[in-house]
Every structure is written in C-alpha cells, then in structure tokens.
Write an enzyme that holds these catalytic residues in place. Structure first.
Site, PDB file in Angstrom:
ATOM      1  CG  ASN A  93      -1.696   1.241   1.400  1.00 56.55           C
ATOM      2  OD1 ASN A  93      -2.633   1.516   0.662  1.00 56.55           O
ATOM      3  ND2 ASN A  93      -1.292   2.050   2.376  1.00 56.55           N
ATOM      4  CE1 TYR A 157       0.081   7.347  -7.220  1.00 54.87           C
ATOM      5  CE2 TYR A 157      -1.819   8.047  -8.499  1.00 54.87           C
ATOM      6  CZ  TYR A 157      -1.282   7.422  -7.386  1.00 54.87           C
ATOM      7  OH  TYR A 157      -2.114   6.869  -6.441  1.00 54.87           O
ATOM      8  CE  LYS A 161      -0.350   3.812  -6.881  1.00 53.20           C
ATOM      9  NZ  LYS A 161      -0.168   2.960  -5.706  1.00 53.20           N
TER      10      LYS A 161
HETATM   11  P1  NAD Z   1      -0.654   8.735   2.541  1.00 56.20           P
HETATM   12  O1  NAD Z   1       0.296   9.717   1.965  1.00 56.20           O
HETATM   13  O2  NAD Z   1      -1.660   9.185   3.530  1.00 56.20           O
HETATM   14  O3  NAD Z   1       0.147   7.485   3.169  1.00 56.20           O
HETATM   15  C1  NAD Z   1       1.223   6.911   2.458  1.00 56.20           C
HETATM   16  C2  NAD Z   1       1.908   5.850   3.287  1.00 56.20           C
HETATM   17  O4  NAD Z   1       3.009   5.343   2.518  1.00 56.20           O
HETATM   18  C3  NAD Z   1       2.492   6.372   4.601  1.00 56.20           C
HETATM   19  O5  NAD Z   1       2.307   5.420   5.644  1.00 56.20           O
HETATM   20  C4  NAD Z   1       3.989   6.527   4.290  1.00 56.20           C
HETATM   21  O6  NAD Z   1       4.820   6.333   5.429  1.00 56.20           O
HETATM   22  C5  NAD Z   1       4.210   5.408   3.300  1.00 56.20           C
HETATM   23  N1  NAD Z   1       5.370   5.696   2.434  1.00 56.20           N
HETATM   24  C6  NAD Z   1       5.515   6.707   1.542  1.00 56.20           C
HETATM   25  N2  NAD Z   1       6.754   6.675   0.995  1.00 56.20           N
HETATM   26  C7  NAD Z   1       7.407   5.607   1.562  1.00 56.20           C
HETATM   27  C8  NAD Z   1       8.713   5.059   1.444  1.00 56.20           C
HETATM   28  N3  NAD Z   1       9.644   5.586   0.633  1.00 56.20           N
HETATM   29  N4  NAD Z   1       9.014   3.970   2.184  1.00 56.20           N
HETATM   30  C9  NAD Z   1       8.120   3.418   3.025  1.00 56.20           C
HETATM   31  N5  NAD Z   1       6.863   3.891   3.192  1.00 56.20           N
HETATM   32  C10 NAD Z   1       6.517   4.984   2.472  1.00 56.20           C
HETATM   33  O7  NAD Z   1      -1.367   8.067   1.280  1.00 56.20           O
HETATM   34  P2  NAD Z   1      -2.752   7.279   1.073  1.00 56.20           P
HETATM   35  O8  NAD Z   1      -3.688   8.210   0.399  1.00 56.20           O
HETATM   36  O9  NAD Z   1      -3.159   6.558   2.285  1.00 56.20           O
HETATM   37  O10 NAD Z   1      -2.262   6.268  -0.066  1.00 56.20           O
HETATM   38  C11 NAD Z   1      -2.033   4.902   0.138  1.00 56.20           C
HETATM   39  C12 NAD Z   1      -2.007   4.223  -1.211  1.00 56.20           C
HETATM   40  O11 NAD Z   1      -3.248   4.477  -1.886  1.00 56.20           O
HETATM   41  C13 NAD Z   1      -0.912   4.724  -2.161  1.00 56.20           C
HETATM   42  O12 NAD Z   1      -0.346   3.620  -2.848  1.00 56.20           O
HETATM   43  C14 NAD Z   1      -1.660   5.619  -3.123  1.00 56.20           C
HETATM   44  O13 NAD Z   1      -1.028   5.701  -4.390  1.00 56.20           O
HETATM   45  C15 NAD Z   1      -2.999   4.918  -3.204  1.00 56.20           C
HETATM   46  N6  NAD Z   1      -4.109   5.775  -3.640  1.00 56.20           N
HETATM   47  C16 NAD Z   1      -4.502   6.864  -2.903  1.00 56.20           C
HETATM   48  C17 NAD Z   1      -5.557   7.649  -3.356  1.00 56.20           C
HETATM   49  C18 NAD Z   1      -6.053   8.867  -2.614  1.00 56.20           C
HETATM   50  O14 NAD Z   1      -6.880   9.621  -3.152  1.00 56.20           O
HETATM   51  N7  NAD Z   1      -5.606   9.109  -1.377  1.00 56.20           N
HETATM   52  C19 NAD Z   1      -6.204   7.313  -4.565  1.00 56.20           C
HETATM   53  C20 NAD Z   1      -5.792   6.209  -5.274  1.00 56.20           C
HETATM   54  C21 NAD Z   1      -4.736   5.441  -4.799  1.00 56.20           C
END
Ligand code: NAD
Length: 250
Positions: A93, A157, A161
């Site tokens: 994730n 990005y 994905k």
């Molecule tokens: P967020 O930024 O709130 O959390 C991201 C998490 O990833 C954090 O726990 C952070 O510590 C970890 N992380 C980031 N870089 C890292 C690294 N180099 N090493 C280890 N850990 C790392 O993001 P979120 O919105 O909870 O997103 C989680 C996933 O969902 C991601 O893969 C994101 O692409 C995907 N996503 C999010 C959305 C959205 O709208 N928020 C939409 C589609 C997909």
C-alpha cells in the site's frame, strides 16, 4: 473474526488508507506488521491503534522501512517470520504521488516514483513469497483509478500504477501454483494526506460532482475490499482489480 490467526504485513500503514486497513485487520483478529517510512511514525501509529481499539500488545509489530532499501525490506520480513513464523497476507500500500506536467518533470521524479511505487513493491513481494509459497496466502496491491484511465499531469504516477496492475495480473498467473492469490484495489479519490497535498479544493468539488455516490471516499470506504480479498471468502479470486471509487470511472 475473518482473519483470526492470520499474519499480515501492511506497507504504508502509519496513516491514511493503510492505517485504516491495519485497524480493521486487527479488529478481525490478524497479527499486523505496521510499516511506515520511519520507525517513529510506526511507533506513533501503534500507540494510536492501542488507544482506538482493544488489541493484544503481541498483535502488532512496528517497522520503519524505506521501500527503496532492499536490505531494510529483507530484515523486516525476517523479523516478522521470527515473531510469527509465517506471512499470510501482504498489503502493498505504501506509495507516493505527484502532480507535474511531462515538460516540468526531472529524471529524478521518474526514478523516485518507480523506486517506491513499483520496485519497492516488487522487492517486498519477492522477499515475502520466499516464505508464503510454503503456506499459500493473499497479496493485495493498492493501485489507483489513475492506473486504469491515466491522469492529467500525473504521467509518472499513472505509469507506476499501470505497472502495479500488470504486476498483479502477472503474479496471479505465476504464484497460483503456490495457492497465493494476487489482487489489487483501485481507489478513486480518498480523503488522506496524499489527496490533500495533490488535489485542489476546486478539483475536489468537480470530482465529487462527477461521482455517482456523490462524495469523496474516506479510508473506511476502502477497507471492505481489502478485508474480502485477504479473507478465505475470496479463496478463488485472483488477478482482479477491484475499483472502489463510488462509480467515478463509469
Ligand atoms: P498517505 O500519503 O496518507 O500514506 C502513504 C503511506 O506510505 C504512509 O504510511 C507513508 O509512510 C508510506 N510511504 C511513503 N513513501 C514511503 C517510502 N519511501 N518507504 C516506506 N513507506 C513509504 O497516502 P494514502 O492516500 O493513504 O495512499 C495509500 C495508497 O493508496 C498509495 O499507494 C496511493 O497511491 C494509493 N491511492 C490513494 C488515493 C487517494 O486519493 N488518497 C487514490 C488512489 C490510490
């Protein structure tokens, strides 16, 4: 308890979507490795989880892992095995995003995006499968609607994905022989730190307007899909990408 006695590693579980997955998995009886980019964040997340829900202190292990660091990942997987002797579930994730036009992008932006969103995912999956192949298990990758339809100013990005979706389908074919299922969840727009930093208020309102279910998702809206895919109820489901986006991509 859907996940009683199962062991899960959840990357990016110190906040946002991953934190909520960890919370619900713990409530469903799983043992969970909470992973963030720093140990400090992971410890803080564990502290918050202990305040919010009733868990056995032995049910959680916090890790600071940099998804770019192969040795770091290997050590974490080995520590999970030495504590719980198996890994049933891997949730890939952790991820980053960026809003940048192609012409404004630097080489470093491309490398960084792929190192975290794709290569880190491949590295941890490889290390986990070394053990999971003996027991079977479930791997769930967090993709994105941008990984299905692309996104303006999100070329790096989107590419990462789309690659995650390719990995999901390829590994479903490759790892089925070990009874390892590999699926993905593709969220639309979810109210987390990532979204706050990358989507303007105006864009947010437009997206809500275009969503048949007429709201922005919260991490809670996503968790059911992960819970299903991780559980034995999904025992014949592999290679799928479940879109959880309120109908935004229809
Ligand atoms: P967020 O930024 O709130 O959390 C991201 C998490 O990833 C954090 O726990 C952070 O510590 C970890 N992380 C980031 N870089 C890292 C690294 N180099 N090493 C280890 N850990 C790392 O993001 P979120 O919105 O909870 O997103 C989680 C996933 O969902 C991601 O893969 C994101 O692409 C995907 N996503 C999010 C959305 C959205 O709208 N928020 C939409 C589609 C997909």
């Amino acid at each position: 308890m859907k996940l009683g006695h199962k062991v899960a590693i959840i990357t990016g579980s110190t906040r946002g979507i991953g934190y909520m997955i960890a919370k619900r998995f713990l409530q469903n009886g799983a043992n969970v490795a909470i992973c963030g980019s720093t140990l400090e964040n992971a410890l803080k997340a564990v502290e918050n989880l202990k305040k919010e829900i009733d868990i056995n202190p032995d049910q959680v292990l916090p890790f600071g892992i940099d998804m770019k660091d192969t040795q770091n990942i290997k050590n974490m997987v080995e520590q999970v095995i030495s504590k719980w002797q198996k890994i049933d579930i891997l949730i890939n994730n952790a991820g980053i995003t960026s809003n940048c036009s192609l012409l404004d992008s630097q080489d470093e932006d491309f490398y960084n995006m792929f190192e975290i969103n794709l290569f880190g995912l491949l590295k941890i999956t490889r290390e986990v499968v070394r053990y999971m192949k003996d027991t079977g298990g479930s791997i769930i990758n967090t993709s994105s609607m941008v990984g299905i339809n692309g996104g303006k100013n999100q070329v790096a990005y989107a590419a990462s994905k789309f690659a995650v979706n390719g990995v999901t389908k390829s590994l479903a074919k490759e790892l089925g022989q070990y009874n390892i299922r590999v699926n993905a969840v593709a969220p639309g727009v979810v109210a987390t730190d990532m979204m706050k930093n990358s989507v303007s208020e105006e864009m947010k309102q437009t997206l809500i307007h275009l969503t048949p279910l007429a709201k922005m998702a919260t991490p809670e809206d996503l968790v059911g899909a992960y819970l299903y895919l991780a559980s034995d109820e999904a025992s014949f489901t592999t290679g799928t990408i479940i879109q959880v986006d309120g109908g935004l991509q229809l």
